[in-house]
Design an enzyme around this catalytic site. Structure first.
Site, PDB file in Angstrom:
ATOM      1  N   ASP A 213       0.835  -1.195   0.000  1.00 29.21           N
ATOM      2  CA  ASP A 213       0.000   0.000   0.000  1.00 29.21           C
ATOM      3  C   ASP A 213       0.878   1.256   0.000  1.00 29.21           C
ATOM      4  OD1 ASP A 213      -2.765   1.165   0.424  1.00 29.21           O
ATOM      5  OD2 ASP A 213      -1.756   1.965   2.203  1.00 29.21           O
ATOM      6  N   GLU A 273      14.892 -14.436  -0.303  1.00 29.28           N
ATOM      7  CA  GLU A 273      15.237 -15.570   0.553  1.00 29.28           C
ATOM      8  C   GLU A 273      14.177 -16.673   0.461  1.00 29.28           C
ATOM      9  OE1 GLU A 273      16.047 -14.545   4.595  1.00 29.28           O
ATOM     10  OE2 GLU A 273      17.025 -12.643   4.051  1.00 29.28           O
TER      11      GLU A 273
END
Length: 554
Positions: A213, A273
């Site tokens: 957002d 990751e």
């Protein structure tokens, strides 16, 4: 095993790049499906409806905020980033949703609101105690001017100054939205670390990605310099209405700061990751949206994709405007990736905004599914829902209440999803809905449309399916962008597959020249026409054309 390594590597790359060209279905959880009769949609309700979502052919869902919140801005004011608000369920319900979605082959993206928190968040409650506590600088605090007025001229999107006085600290704090949504201070490294920790929390729970957002609001100018005035001819706001003085400023210092790039690199490194995770950033800037999109998605160490607001504006989408937008995107984001949307939870539904006929609705989604980039669809869009008319006494949106009647707020696009016609609530809830169900929507319910193959719902499925079966439309390049009168045309290509696309974006017939080559019409299920023997393409009102190149080596 070694001889299969290239194929496995290709498969792994495809898995990691699932987001590129994906169709993402946005769910506003308050309004999708209520499972417990309290009138508010919830996570279990979403889980109930996953088979329907799967039937649309989309790749992923994006769920708007469901975190713990006082709901002053309906979840975009977070008081606990690592828990589910009780009105939506509990963490176990989210885990069940993830498992069910993954079993169906659907990715799950969630809405992260990192630029600000609720004023009830423990971080803010500690920050307000004094100027020396451990979180004293976790929010944007500033002393008043000598006359006691705010430190600069910045304005809130929701009306009035972007600064709120706190008597305890004898300082102002920044809020780009409601006064109950204080802005975090990203210049403080500990704030970034804490937000990345919350991101990791959800990654560990199995989410496939995030919608970020207000991604360009993270940093404010460290010197808190005044914003310059914006000339009237440049005031082209998408979400903030013209009656809002926010549109009178060029927001040079209150957002879009260069320091944001370094944080986005940290965020991307965290996502990397976890193989196959992705993020799409919301760029809230009516003037510089595509430029920022280019900056934020450049290379492979920033955000995967962003969407700006070019196709969310009130101005009707024409062939010329699409070509201009795509050309500007190529200029500012040559290595970046866009995510397009016509509707979402913040803007008037595009069927009403652009006053679309049924034929125009079909043409627009067919065109959207052909554009280079990914795409977001907003719940109910696939039913062709128009904007609901919500009376003032039923309004929930603080934005609409503030600017009524010139701007009626965002409730009209947030009313409950209509599943059936069996009751006045459209199958959304057995209780009293938090917003009234539009009676105009009931005849467009899922159940009503399932039985008729000519409806918007079935056309959305066909358009999405057509895109999925043609690699050139999902991840291919685009060339020869043209606007010939009301006809938009371009060529999409990916490896050996080349597809010519044309769309008559008007209610009158049009004729254009076909590109040279040997073309075979495809997409009969979408109402296409093919090239004539004279090399011309004759398009009826709101008619598309898809043609596959049969030329070798193209």
């Amino acid at each position: 095993m070694t001889q299969h390594t290239p194929a496995l590597a290709t498969e792994a790359k495809a898995h990691a790049n699932w987001w590129k060209g994906a169709v993402i279905y946005q769910i506003y959880p308050r309004s999708y499906q209520d499972s417990n009769g309290d009138g508010i949609g919830d996570l279990n309700g979403i889980t109930m409806r996953l088979p329907y979502i799967k039937s649309l052919g989309v790749d992923a869902i994006w769920i708007s905020p469901f975190f713990t919140s006082p709901m002053k801005d309906f979840g975009y004011d977070v008081s606990d980033y690592c828990d589910v608000d009780p009105m939506f369920g509990q963490l176990a319900d989210f885990d069940a949703l993830i498992a069910a979605a993954h079993q169906l082959g659907l990715k799950v993206m969630i809405d992260l609101v990192l630029s600000h928190t609720s004023n009830q968040h423990p971080w803010f409650q500690e920050s307000i105690q004094d100027k020396t506590n451990d979180k004293a600088d976790w929010y944007v605090w500033a002393d008043p001017k000598p006359d006691g007025t705010p430190p600069n001229n910045w304005l809130s999107i929701f009306g009035g100054p972007a600064w709120h006085w706190h008597g305890g600290r004898e300082q102002y704090y920044l809020h780009n939205f409601l006064a109950s949504q204080p802005d975090l201070n990203f210049h403080t490294p500990a704030v970034q670390d804490a937000l990345l920790d919350t991101t990791r929390f959800w990654l560990d729970r199995g989410v496939d990605g995030f919608r970020l957002d207000t991604i360009n609001f993270y940093f404010a100018d460290a010197q808190l310099r005044d914003n310059p005035a914006l000339p009237p001819e440049k005031r082209n706001a998408t979400i903030a209405p013209s009656v809002n003085p926010y549109n009178h400023q060029e927001h040079l210092y209150s957002k879009n700061q260069p320091e944001n790039i370094a944080f986005l690199k940290r965020f991307r490194a965290l996502l990397d990751e976890y193989p196959g995770r992705a993020a799409v950033g919301e760029v809230g800037d009516a003037q510089l949206g595509l430029e920022i999109l280019g900056e934020y998605t450049e290379g492979d160490d920033r955000i995967h994709m962003c969407y700006a607001f070019e196709f969310l504006s009130a101005e009707r989408l024409t062939a010329t405007r699409v070509v201009d937008t795509l050309n500007r995107l190529d200029k500012h984001a040559p290595t970046g990736w866009a995510c397009w949307a016509f509707s979402n939870h913040d803007v008037q539904r595009h069927v009403t905004r652009w006053n679309l006929t049924p034929a125009a609705k079909r043409l627009y989604i067919t065109m959207l599914m052909s554009l280079r980039g990914s795409a977001c669809l907003y719940q109910g869009e696939e039913l062709g829902l128009p904007e609901a008319d919500v009376a003032f006494e039923d309004l929930q949106d603080p934005y609409g209440i503030e600017f009524w009647p010139e701007f009626k707020g965002r409730d009209g696009c947030r009313t409950p999803m209509v599943w059936e016609q069996s009751n006045q609530n459209g199958g959304f809830s057995d209780g009293h809905p938090w917003l009234p169900v539009s009676h105009d929507h009931l005849n467009r319910s899922v159940a009503a449309q399932e039985a008729d193959p000519s409806t918007a719902l079935h056309h959305y499925r066909r358009a999405i399916g057509f895109r999925r079966t043609h690699p050139a439309l999902t991840q291919g390049e685009h060339t020869e962008l043209k606007a010939q009168g009301d006809v938009l045309s371009f060529i999409r290509s990916d490896g050996p597959q080349t597809i010519f696309c044309a769309f008559n974006m008007s209610d009158t017939p049009s004729t254009i020249d076909m590109p040279e080559g040997d073309w075979q019409p495809i997409g009969a299920e979408l109402g296409v026409t093919g090239p004539a023997s004279d090399g011309k393409l004759h398009l009826g009102p709101w008619q598309p054309c898809f043609a596959l190149s049969l030329n070798e080596g193209r």
